[in-house]
Design a protein around this motif. Structure first.
Motif, mmCIF file in Angstrom:
data_model
loop_
_atom_site.group_PDB
_atom_site.id
_atom_site.type_symbol
_atom_site.label_atom_id
_atom_site.label_comp_id
_atom_site.label_asym_id
_atom_site.label_seq_id
_atom_site.Cartn_x
_atom_site.Cartn_y
_atom_site.Cartn_z
ATOM 1 N N THR A 167 45.811 -1.949 32.970
ATOM 2 C CA THR A 167 47.260 -1.992 33.239
ATOM 3 C C THR A 167 47.702 -0.618 33.711
ATOM 4 O OG1 THR A 167 48.098 -1.152 31.122
ATOM 5 C CG2 THR A 167 47.559 -3.502 31.216
ATOM 6 N N ASP A 168 48.738 -0.592 34.517
ATOM 7 C CA ASP A 168 49.347 0.667 34.951
ATOM 8 C C ASP A 168 50.709 0.318 35.533
ATOM 9 O OD1 ASP A 168 49.768 3.386 36.138
ATOM 10 O OD2 ASP A 168 47.651 3.622 35.636
ATOM 11 N N ASP A 169 51.377 1.308 36.117
ATOM 12 C CA ASP A 169 52.705 1.049 36.679
ATOM 13 C C ASP A 169 52.704 -0.095 37.679
ATOM 14 O OD1 ASP A 169 54.116 3.249 35.453
ATOM 15 O OD2 ASP A 169 52.930 4.556 36.747
ATOM 16 N N VAL A 223 54.573 12.112 37.426
ATOM 17 C CA VAL A 223 53.766 12.751 38.472
ATOM 18 C C VAL A 223 53.254 11.746 39.494
ATOM 19 C CG1 VAL A 223 52.986 14.790 37.218
ATOM 20 C CG2 VAL A 223 51.689 12.683 37.039
ATOM 21 N N ASN A 224 53.192 10.498 39.096
ATOM 22 C CA ASN A 224 52.725 9.486 40.044
ATOM 23 C C ASN A 224 53.862 8.898 40.870
ATOM 24 O OD1 ASN A 224 51.008 9.435 37.465
ATOM 25 N ND2 ASN A 224 49.644 8.745 39.064
ATOM 26 N N GLY A 225 55.055 9.491 40.737
ATOM 27 C CA GLY A 225 56.164 9.057 41.579
ATOM 28 C C GLY A 225 56.843 7.793 41.080
ATOM 29 N N ASP A 271 48.487 9.323 28.747
ATOM 30 C CA ASP A 271 48.501 10.372 29.782
ATOM 31 C C ASP A 271 49.828 10.420 30.538
ATOM 32 O OD1 ASP A 271 47.751 7.792 30.814
ATOM 33 O OD2 ASP A 271 47.366 8.754 32.734
ATOM 34 N N GLU A 272 50.111 11.590 31.080
ATOM 35 C CA GLU A 272 51.166 11.812 32.071
ATOM 36 C C GLU A 272 52.493 11.139 31.714
ATOM 37 O OE1 GLU A 272 48.475 12.467 36.049
ATOM 38 O OE2 GLU A 272 49.015 10.402 35.602
ATOM 39 N N VAL A 273 52.900 11.305 30.471
ATOM 40 C CA VAL A 273 54.165 10.695 30.047
ATOM 41 C C VAL A 273 55.324 11.545 30.577
ATOM 42 C CG1 VAL A 273 55.533 9.961 28.078
ATOM 43 C CG2 VAL A 273 53.028 9.876 27.961
ATOM 44 N N GLY A 299 38.548 13.568 28.002
ATOM 45 C CA GLY A 299 38.943 14.835 28.616
ATOM 46 C C GLY A 299 38.879 14.712 30.127
ATOM 47 N N TRP A 300 40.060 14.685 30.761
ATOM 48 C CA TRP A 300 40.085 14.410 32.200
ATOM 49 C C TRP A 300 40.624 15.563 33.032
ATOM 50 C CZ3 TRP A 300 44.668 14.030 35.137
ATOM 51 C CH2 TRP A 300 45.864 14.037 34.413
ATOM 52 N N GLY A 301 41.614 16.318 32.473
ATOM 53 C CA GLY A 301 42.345 17.292 33.290
ATOM 54 C C GLY A 301 41.466 18.428 33.764
ATOM 55 N N LEU A 311 36.011 10.043 40.970
ATOM 56 C CA LEU A 311 35.430 9.547 42.212
ATOM 57 C C LEU A 311 36.512 9.077 43.182
ATOM 58 C CD1 LEU A 311 32.332 7.784 40.635
ATOM 59 C CD2 LEU A 311 32.641 10.173 41.270
ATOM 60 N N ASP A 312 37.797 9.276 42.800
ATOM 61 C CA ASP A 312 38.876 9.056 43.769
ATOM 62 C C ASP A 312 39.142 10.342 44.554
ATOM 63 O OD1 ASP A 312 39.803 10.106 41.287
ATOM 64 O OD2 ASP A 312 41.866 9.627 41.809
ATOM 65 N N MET A 313 38.478 11.443 44.158
ATOM 66 C CA MET A 313 38.616 12.677 44.939
ATOM 67 C C MET A 313 37.823 12.525 46.237
ATOM 68 S SD MET A 313 40.554 14.592 43.202
ATOM 69 C CE MET A 313 41.345 13.591 41.962
ATOM 70 N N CYS A 350 42.503 3.952 41.755
ATOM 71 C CA CYS A 350 42.466 3.136 42.969
ATOM 72 C C CYS A 350 43.746 3.136 43.803
ATOM 73 C CB CYS A 350 42.027 1.725 42.596
ATOM 74 S SG CYS A 350 40.332 1.753 41.984
ATOM 75 N N GLU A 351 44.523 4.223 43.724
ATOM 76 C CA GLU A 351 45.713 4.301 44.578
ATOM 77 C C GLU A 351 45.336 4.238 46.052
ATOM 78 O OE1 GLU A 351 44.920 6.379 42.140
ATOM 79 O OE2 GLU A 351 46.629 7.515 41.396
ATOM 80 N N LEU A 352 44.170 4.775 46.384
ATOM 81 C CA LEU A 352 43.810 4.898 47.810
ATOM 82 C C LEU A 352 42.709 3.925 48.200
ATOM 83 C CD1 LEU A 352 43.865 8.784 48.034
ATOM 84 C CD2 LEU A 352 45.621 7.173 48.708
HETATM 85 C C1 TNX Z 1 45.728 11.116 37.071
HETATM 86 S S1 TNX Z 1 43.659 10.685 34.983
HETATM 87 C C2 TNX Z 1 45.899 9.930 36.393
HETATM 88 C C3 TNX Z 1 45.882 8.660 37.128
HETATM 89 C C4 TNX Z 1 45.801 8.868 38.600
HETATM 90 C C5 TNX Z 1 44.817 9.967 38.893
HETATM 91 C C6 TNX Z 1 44.581 10.206 40.347
HETATM 92 C C7 TNX Z 1 44.863 10.135 34.301
HETATM 93 C C8 TNX Z 1 44.722 9.978 32.878
HETATM 94 N N1 TNX Z 1 45.934 9.842 35.032
HETATM 95 O O1 TNX Z 1 47.002 7.877 36.812
HETATM 96 O O2 TNX Z 1 45.426 7.678 39.168
HETATM 97 O O3 TNX Z 1 45.260 11.163 38.327
HETATM 98 O O4 TNX Z 1 43.511 11.065 40.532
#
Ligand code: TNX
Length: 736
Positions: free
Chosen positions: A194-196, A287-289, A327-329, A394-396, A421-423, A471-473
């Motif tokens: 799930t996501d936005d 951050v994801n708009g 994440d990213e709240v 740990g992602w950042g 791997l989306d980079m 998978c945004e892109l």
């Molecule tokens: C950060 S990694 C996000 C994702 C984005 C990604 C794009 C993470 C916990 N949140 O929502 O899709 O960057 O690289």
């Protein structure tokens, strides 16, 4: 026959060569811990039989031999040659480890668990011709080289993560994906479900989550996003589908960890059940708009809903770990929400981060109640204490994962710089780059133990590593998911499986290009091929193929090479280097990105003085990406407007003097990525600055103008709603 010395030397050399080549035939990925090639071979054909107690693995191998070859193994130990696969929980072989012995008349795989037996079979398959992975293989006889292998994984957690919210993948693709990762001894599939931009799992108690929240489009609760355009887009997985795929994965030693991302990244829930969100008018963006995409912490009823959702999750997923995001709240939401603020006062909290900690601790209680362990992204360690079992992804950065370990939390490492791997994989390929350009080599390098100086106690908290695809892109080009995963996931798999002292990138790259490409191809994967390196020096285009034996084709008219373009035989002498393009080809069915010489300007754009007029207000510009960027002719720069575009929105570029040119390429969106672009609209152009001629529609954010006269102005016009809360514009590419 007269044997000359020269002939004798040739025979000896040939024999040596074949002994060596026999050795080099063993090209396994991931590399096992100990391999001894003993000489000779075992022949698998219809007279071979199979026996042992590892029922699933035995049937699996039989099926592979009948599909990927046309060999039907007999059951039992009576065959001329015998394959035996046994699991003995008492045996000394480590968890998920195996021994594989190939003798001329017997192959034995022994393990202490089914995972190990399954991996023994995977290694055995890699000792066979690559066709073994295909469907409808014709081989009636296969020779397996004699070896003794002892193997066990370095890390207990070897993951692959896939976001199915931004781009939806049908369940069939999920099955393929499970197969692909299982061939690489990956044992965890982290399903970001799930996501936005879409809720993709059926929850019986809240049917609207999928009836509405799984869809985006003009008349849906969720607007178009990430290239889904002005049509209905989406999908979800039923509980029946999920149960079946979980079982299929488990048989292949893969645990599926589901992730319901909350409290941020929750637009899909909040649009379907609006009371879940905060009560406010906050228009700040995540951050994801996204706007207003956060669960309210202050409403007690939300926790019951989460409990209900988790209750259904744990019925579907036996995984010990349950991932609930974190994440990213966008905490600005909470700042202006009366419920959250009242709650903070009641609890004596001073900062919003304490609300996150409160939320996460409630999640822990819910998940723990069902006998499971909570997983969250690395932000969850910020607000305060956590349960010692709560596991962090740990992602950042490497450091953020290391901090989680030092706080005493079990941690999975997937720092963006090595594992996302989306980079993008090189400067001009599609992909994000906020973390880094992530090459095959970057993936191979990841080593959370060697890259940190943990104490032995801390090391125990390093669970393993994961390759992750957001998978945004991924809406295009076709099968880009496979391109992004492979072979980078092979590098992650080896980094997770093989002991550090055995790792050698050059050796790995050699195995990938000389043997594993064939396997990936037969698995049905459209993997990424590296492009050649091209430089222009002293009148000569010098081309370095990306690997030994690579086929490079080229064109001399700046078009993209195809399978009918000539094969490059050597360097090219030319006075017009900008006209040449080169690409690597695999078997005429897969090719790399096309490149020209990297040290020259491939395009000669003209750069006339230009001014901009538009329907966007100055205040809508993002300060880091000002409008002046699109009059700079620096093609990497762009103008970013912080809002969605609607029919009638426009940007006009007016030249100080009319410009003589043959072609103007108008690109919108972020350079080389094209998201935040004009998804529905057209260009207009004018010779006098007042009368405009209608030109092409935008296709994937790009439109081309071929003027007949000198051009005074170019206009971008939106005809439909764009598909993000951000819109970006670029410099015009004007050719003589
Ligand atoms: C950060 S990694 C996000 C994702 C984005 C990604 C794009 C993470 C916990 N949140 O929502 O899709 O960057 O690289």
């Amino acid at each position: 026959m007269k044997v000359t010395y020269r002939l004798l030397a040739a025979i000896i050399f040939g024999a040596l060569l074949s002994a060596c080549s026999q050795k080099t035939e063993i090209k396994l990925v991931p590399l096992p811990q100990e391999v001894t090639v003993t000489g000779g071979s075992f022949t698998v054909d219809n007279s071979t039989s199979i026996t042992g107690n590892a029922e699933f693995e035995i049937n699996y191998l039989k099926e592979k031999l009948s599909n990927g070859a046309s060999i039907q193994l007999k059951d039992g130990a009576e065959g001329k040659r015998v394959i035996e696969i046994n699991v003995d929980p008492q045996s000394a072989v480590g968890k998920e480890g195996y021994t594989l012995s190939v003798l001329p008349d017997k192959i034995s795989i022994a393990a202490s668990d089914n995972g190990g037996a399954f991996y023994g079979v995977q290694t055995l398959l890699q000792l066979m011709p690559a066709e073994i992975y295909s469907e409808g293989g014709k081989l009636g006889k296969i020779k397996v080289p004699c070896v003794e292998i002892e193997d066990a994984p370095r890390f207990g957690y070897r993951g692959a993560g896939l976001d199915v919210s931004r781009t939806f993948f049908p369940i069939e693709t999920i099955y393929d994906f499970i197969d692909w990762i299982s061939y690489h001894k990956i044992n965890t599939f982290h399903w970001h479900i799930t996501d936005d931009n879409g809720w993709r799992i059926e929850i019986k108690k809240y049917p609207l989550l999928t009836e509405k929240g799984a869809w985006r489009g003009p008349d849906e609760v969720l607007p178009p996003a990430y290239g889904s355009g002005n049509k209905r887009y989406g999908g979800f997985y039923t509980q029946e589908e999920i149960k079946a795929v979980v079982k299929y994965a488990a048989e292949r030693n893969i645990t599926i960890i589901p992730e319901i991302d909350m409290p941020g990244h929750s637009k899909a829930v909040i649009e379907t059940y609006p009371h879940v969100g905060c009560t406010n008018k906050d228009k700040t963006m995540s951050v994801n708009g996204e706007v207003n995409n956060v669960w309210c912490v202050g409403k007690e009823s939300n926790y019951q809903m989460i409990d209900d959702i988790v209750a259904e999750l744990v019925e579907l997923f036996p995984s010990k770990l349950i991932h609930l995001g974190g994440d990213e709240v966008n905490m600005d939401n909470w700042k202006s929400c009366p419920h959250c603020q009242a709650f903070m006062r009641k609890m004596g909290m001073k900062k919003e981060i304490e609300l996150l900690n409160y939320f996460v601790r409630r999640m822990e209680k819910i998940v723990n109640k069902y006998g499971r362990v909570l997983v969250g992204w690395d932000e969850i360690i910020k607000g305060g204490e956590l349960e010692p079992s709560t596991t962090v992804y740990g992602w950042g950065s490497m450091k953020r994962g290391a901090n989680a370990v030092r706080e005493g939390q079990p941690t999975v490492f997937l720092p963006g710089q090595y594992c996302y791997l989306d980079m993008k994989q090189s400067e001009f390929e599609r992909g994000h780059n906020w973390a880094a350009i992530v090459t095959l080599d970057s993936c191979y390098k990841i080593d959370p133990i060697k890259m940190n100086d943990f104490t032995p106690e801390e090391e125990k908290l390093v669970l393993g590593i994961q390759g992750n695809l957001w998978c945004e892109l991924l809406d295009r080009p076709e099968r880009f998911m496979e391109y992004q995963f492979f072979p980078r996931l092979c590098a992650i798999a080896e980094a997770a499986w093989t002991n550090a002292e055995l790792k050698d990138y050059n050796d790995f790259y050699g195995r990938i290009t000389s043997a594993h490409y064939d396997r990936l191809h037969n698995m049905g994967i459209k993997f990424r091929l590296p492009f050649p390196e091209v430089v222009y020096e002293e009148g000569i285009l010098k081309v370095t193929p990306p690997y030994e034996g690579a086929v490079v084709r080229y064109t001399a008219d700046a078009s993209e090479p195809t399978t009918s373009s000539p094969v490059l035989k050597g360097n090219i002498e030319t006075a017009e280097p900008e006209k040449y393009r080169f690409a690597t080809f695999y078997k005429d069915c897969n090719q790399s990105m096309a490149v020209g010489a990297s040290n020259i300007e491939l395009y000669h754009y003209i750069t006339p003085e230009v001014s901009i007029e538009s329907s966007y207000k100055e205040s809508e510009s993002n300060r880091s990406f000002p409008m002046s960027n699109i009059t700079s002719y620096n093609m990497k720069k762009y103008w970013r407007v912080n809002r969605r575009s609607y029919p009638g929105d426009f940007v006009t570029y007016t030249f100080t003097e009319p410009v003589e040119c043959s072609k103007i390429t108008v690109e919108t969106g972020v350079p080389n990525i094209t998201f935040y672009s004009c998804t529905e609209g057209h260009v207009e152009y004018s010779y006098n600055g007042t009368d405009f001629i209608k030109g092409d529609e935008f296709v994937y954010g790009t439109a081309v103008i071929k003027p007949q006269e000198k051009v005074k102005a170019v206009k971008i016009v939106f005809d439909g709603m764009s598909d993000a809360l951000i819109t970006s514009f670029q410099n015009l590419r004007i050719e003589k």
